[in-house]
Design an enzyme around this catalytic site. Structure first.
Site, PDB file in Angstrom:
ATOM      1  N   SER A  89      49.943  64.072 -24.861  1.00 31.07           N
ATOM      2  CA  SER A  89      50.271  63.365 -23.624  1.00 31.07           C
ATOM      3  C   SER A  89      49.094  62.607 -23.040  1.00 31.07           C
ATOM      4  O   SER A  89      49.279  61.560 -22.422  1.00 31.07           O
ATOM      5  CB  SER A  89      50.818  64.347 -22.584  1.00 31.07           C
ATOM      6  OG  SER A  89      52.034  64.899 -23.020  1.00 31.07           O
TER       7      SER A  89
ATOM      8  N   HIS B 121      46.658  64.518 -18.463  1.00 29.79           N
ATOM      9  CA  HIS B 121      47.402  63.277 -18.233  1.00 29.79           C
ATOM     10  C   HIS B 121      46.557  62.288 -17.448  1.00 29.79           C
ATOM     11  O   HIS B 121      46.462  61.103 -17.798  1.00 29.79           O
ATOM     12  CB  HIS B 121      48.686  63.567 -17.452  1.00 29.79           C
ATOM     13  CG  HIS B 121      49.652  64.450 -18.181  1.00 29.79           C
ATOM     14  ND1 HIS B 121      50.823  64.904 -17.614  1.00 29.79           N
ATOM     15  CD2 HIS B 121      49.617  64.965 -19.439  1.00 29.79           C
ATOM     16  CE1 HIS B 121      51.480  65.651 -18.485  1.00 29.79           C
ATOM     17  NE2 HIS B 121      50.761  65.717 -19.599  1.00 29.79           N
TER      18      HIS B 121
END
Length: 310
Positions: free
Chosen positions: A176, A228
């Protein structure tokens, strides 16, 4: 009546028209053939299958999910892994990100964790996002730029994850961070190539909404939102460096015919694009150096590991 005298040949009948300006039409850009993103997708699937094979749930538990169908590749019980995947010891053994181990010299985990996933659901969510985002970017900018963007953004997410884990209690895996780097690069690409877009505000607001929705997922339990955020920042600044386009109206000199006098010739890039490029490069290098140096200086407290996915 006499005849009219002939017109002398030296009398001008009018100057000939000027020669027509040579016509040229720059070729339409041909999209790159996107092969790297499918390769990354395949590598992640093969890595996950290998992880499940080495995990060998039936050798340690009688409650493995889908044992009758998958055999050795069956998943850990739901109470151990809700995402249909391997155990924590298997992920740690294969290269999951754990700050304590990174500080002890296993720096390769900063990159290896990008290729591991906590479960089948985790893998599917990330790979669908990779196809939706990565294919278009590779077709527009080529495999070298997107490959560098993917790996460097993933590394940025790993560094941010380690730095925010002061107690050393995370075991983090997932791509991610790299995917959020691609989203960040899409935003910086829109900003630095602002002049070539038509519906500028619509494109900007749509992209900001997509980024906000994806970042909001990071507030769910067991999700490593710091990875992230770190990947997004790395990709955002790297986009100013790698994803520049020529400004509107620029024509490559090799497409201009010989003798063609082109008025108001435009430079390839605007001044603000160069400013953003070199400023972002300086910020990116300073950030990576500072983060890595801080990671080497600090030490963590011994705690029980907590698995997180990104």
């Amino acid at each position: 009546m006499g005849k009219r005298p002939p017109i002398p040949p030296d009398i001008e009948r009018g100057s000939p028209p000027p020669p027509a300006r040579p016509q040229f039409r720059p070729p339409i850009p041909v999209p790159w053939f996107a092969w790297l993103v499918p390769v990354i997708l395949t590598a992640n699937i093969i890595t996950f299958a290998t992880t499940m094979y080495l995990n060998d749930c039936p050798a340690r538990s009688d409650e493995c999910l889908l044992f009758d169908i998958l055999g050795r590749l069956s998943f850990q019980p739901i109470k151990e892994n809700m995402l249909l995947g391997p155990s924590i010891p298997t992920l740690r053994k294969l290269g999951a990100l754990e700050r304590k181990l990174v500080e002890e010299g296993e720096k390769w985990r900063l990159v290896s964790c990008i290729w591991l996933h906590g479960g089948l659901l985790h893998l599917m969510a990330n790979m669908i996002s990779l196809l939706c985002i990565g294919m278009r970017l590779e077709q527009e900018f080529g495999f070298l730029r997107i490959g560098a963007l993917y790996v460097i953004s993933g590394l940025g997410g790993s560094l941010m994850s380690c730095l925010t884990d002061s107690r050393g209690e995370r075991v983090s895996v997932g791509a991610s961070g790299a995917l959020f780097g691609l989203l960040g690069a899409m935003l910086s690409e829109l900003i630095t190539n602002w002049t070539i877009y038509e519906n500028k505000c619509t494109a900007l607001m749509t992209l900001i909404l997509i980024i906000a929705l994806n970042l909001s997922v990071g507030f769910l339990p067991r999700v490593d939102n710091s990875a992230h955020f770190g990947g997004f920042l790395a990709g955002f600044f790297l986009g100013f460096v790698l994803l520049l386009r020529p400004q509107y109206g620029y024509v490559n000199p090799k497409y201009i015919p010989a003798g063609y006098d082109m008025k108001h010739k435009k430079p390839k890039h605007k001044c603000y694009q160069h400013v953003l490029k070199f400023t972002s490069l300086a910020i990116l290098l300073a950030g990576f150096i500072a983060a890595y140096a801080k990671l080497l200086r600090e030490h963590t407290v011994e705690t029980v590991p907590l698995r997180e996915f990104n």
